[in-house]
Write a protein that holds these residues in place. Structure first.
Motif, PDB file in Angstrom:
ATOM      1  N   ASP A   1       0.813  -1.223   0.000  1.00  0.00           N
ATOM      2  CA  ASP A   1       0.000   0.000   0.000  1.00  0.00           C
ATOM      3  C   ASP A   1       0.847   1.274   0.000  1.00  0.00           C
ATOM      4  OD1 ASP A   1      -2.296  -1.596   0.073  1.00  0.00           O
ATOM      5  OD2 ASP A   1      -2.332  -1.604   2.265  1.00  0.00           O
ATOM      6  N   GLY A   2       1.905   1.278  -0.806  1.00  0.00           N
ATOM      7  CA  GLY A   2       2.728   2.475  -0.932  1.00  0.00           C
ATOM      8  C   GLY A   2       3.639   2.755   0.240  1.00  0.00           C
ATOM      9  N   LYS A   3       3.787   1.803   1.140  1.00  0.00           N
ATOM     10  CA  LYS A   3       4.673   1.952   2.293  1.00  0.00           C
ATOM     11  C   LYS A   3       5.680   0.809   2.308  1.00  0.00           C
ATOM     12  CE  LYS A   3       1.151   4.101   5.175  1.00  0.00           C
ATOM     13  NZ  LYS A   3       0.321   3.948   6.371  1.00  0.00           N
ATOM     14  N   GLY A   4       6.812   1.063   2.933  1.00  0.00           N
ATOM     15  CA  GLY A   4       7.841   0.044   3.055  1.00  0.00           C
ATOM     16  C   GLY A   4       7.937  -0.458   4.481  1.00  0.00           C
ATOM     17  N   TYR A   5       8.410  -1.687   4.625  1.00  0.00           N
ATOM     18  CA  TYR A   5       8.582  -2.299   5.942  1.00  0.00           C
ATOM     19  C   TYR A   5       9.837  -3.165   5.927  1.00  0.00           C
ATOM     20  CZ  TYR A   5       3.685  -1.020   6.381  1.00  0.00           C
ATOM     21  OH  TYR A   5       2.512  -0.318   6.405  1.00  0.00           O
ATOM     22  N   LEU A   6      10.540  -3.144   7.035  1.00  0.00           N
ATOM     23  CA  LEU A   6      11.679  -4.029   7.248  1.00  0.00           C
ATOM     24  C   LEU A   6      11.321  -4.905   8.441  1.00  0.00           C
ATOM     25  CD1 LEU A   6      14.627  -4.761   6.477  1.00  0.00           C
ATOM     26  CD2 LEU A   6      15.346  -3.159   8.265  1.00  0.00           C
TER      27      LEU A   6
ATOM     28  N   PRO B   1      10.222   4.608   4.734  1.00  0.00           N
ATOM     29  CA  PRO B   1       9.739   5.347   3.568  1.00  0.00           C
ATOM     30  C   PRO B   1       9.810   4.434   2.332  1.00  0.00           C
ATOM     31  CG  PRO B   1      11.307   6.662   4.823  1.00  0.00           C
ATOM     32  CD  PRO B   1      11.358   5.271   5.388  1.00  0.00           C
ATOM     33  N   LEU B   2       8.880   4.595   1.426  1.00  0.00           N
ATOM     34  CA  LEU B   2       8.803   3.757   0.234  1.00  0.00           C
ATOM     35  C   LEU B   2      10.122   3.754  -0.538  1.00  0.00           C
ATOM     36  CD1 LEU B   2       7.218   2.001  -1.737  1.00  0.00           C
ATOM     37  CD2 LEU B   2       6.364   4.112  -2.794  1.00  0.00           C
ATOM     38  N   VAL B   3      10.731   4.904  -0.704  1.00  0.00           N
ATOM     39  CA  VAL B   3      11.978   4.986  -1.477  1.00  0.00           C
ATOM     40  C   VAL B   3      13.086   4.137  -0.828  1.00  0.00           C
ATOM     41  CG1 VAL B   3      12.827   7.120  -0.379  1.00  0.00           C
ATOM     42  CG2 VAL B   3      13.519   6.547  -2.716  1.00  0.00           C
TER      43      VAL B   3
ATOM     44  N   GLU C   1      12.311   0.472  -1.577  1.00  0.00           N
ATOM     45  CA  GLU C   1      12.640   0.165  -2.969  1.00  0.00           C
ATOM     46  C   GLU C   1      14.147  -0.019  -3.144  1.00  0.00           C
ATOM     47  OE1 GLU C   1       8.887   2.381  -5.177  1.00  0.00           O
ATOM     48  OE2 GLU C   1      10.712   3.540  -4.770  1.00  0.00           O
ATOM     49  N   GLU C   2      14.937   0.789  -2.463  1.00  0.00           N
ATOM     50  CA  GLU C   2      16.390   0.637  -2.524  1.00  0.00           C
ATOM     51  C   GLU C   2      16.832  -0.679  -1.881  1.00  0.00           C
ATOM     52  OE1 GLU C   2      18.856   2.478  -4.080  1.00  0.00           O
ATOM     53  OE2 GLU C   2      17.106   3.395  -5.014  1.00  0.00           O
ATOM     54  N   LEU C   3      16.251  -1.019  -0.737  1.00  0.00           N
ATOM     55  CA  LEU C   3      16.598  -2.270  -0.052  1.00  0.00           C
ATOM     56  C   LEU C   3      16.194  -3.494  -0.876  1.00  0.00           C
ATOM     57  CD1 LEU C   3      15.763  -1.429   3.669  1.00  0.00           C
ATOM     58  CD2 LEU C   3      18.033  -1.828   2.675  1.00  0.00           C
ATOM     59  N   MET C   4      15.120  -3.386  -1.646  1.00  0.00           N
ATOM     60  CA  MET C   4      14.702  -4.512  -2.499  1.00  0.00           C
ATOM     61  C   MET C   4      15.812  -4.900  -3.477  1.00  0.00           C
ATOM     62  SD  MET C   4      11.634  -5.763  -1.830  1.00  0.00           S
ATOM     63  CE  MET C   4      10.821  -6.401  -3.264  1.00  0.00           C
TER      64      MET C   4
END
Length: 155
Positions: free
Chosen positions: A44-49, A70-72, A75-78
């Protein structure tokens, strides 16, 4: 320490009409070593670790820590994740005082639908919805970190 207690089941009946919410989830694993996983999730447009420890003998309980990102950053961690991605839609379904999370998988895990219910204790009673099938709690083949390595369609 935060303890996650859950039971997992295969889904054999219709659940979508009973869902009060749904969201698409894409996740990868920075580490999928058995006993300790580090997961990156976009939902849903959010990131989680998320960091998870080893499961107990029954597979119902393990340490879990999660932080919203943060989503960005997610995306970098992916980009650092091991090969393979889990892609699924999660449906939330009420049953008694509990919520079942029903995951419908795509890609190499197409055809797999699994439901989980989080509990306050390992022996807590709960109402099973009519779409619940065989229990697979503790069967490592159904862990997302393992589905990434050995997808359902390859079984």
């Amino acid at each position: 320490m935060s303890q996650e207690i859950e039971r997992k089941f295969l889904v054999t009946g219709e659940y979508k009409s009973k869902a009060y919410e749904q969201s698409r989830i894409v996740q990868g694993y920075i580490s999928s070593a058995r006993g300790r996983t580090v997961r990156v999730r976009i939902r849903d447009g959010k990131g989680y670790l998320t960091i998870k420890g080893a499961s107990n003998a029954s597979g119902t309980s393990r340490y879990e820590w999660e932080k919203e990102l943060p989503l960005v950053e997610a995306e970098e961690l992916m980009k650092l994740c091991e090969p393979g991605v889990i892609d699924k839609t999660r449906y939330l379904v009420h049953s008694g005082k509990h919520t079942f999370e029903v995951d419908e998988f795509y890609g190499e895990n197409e055809g797999l639908v699994v439901a989980e219910v989080e509990l306050a204790s390992e022996d807590e009673a709960f109402e099973k919805p009519d779409f619940i099938g065989q229990e697979v709690t503790g069967d490592v083949r159904y862990y997302n970190s393992q589905l990434m390595k050995r997808p359902y369609t390859a079984w």
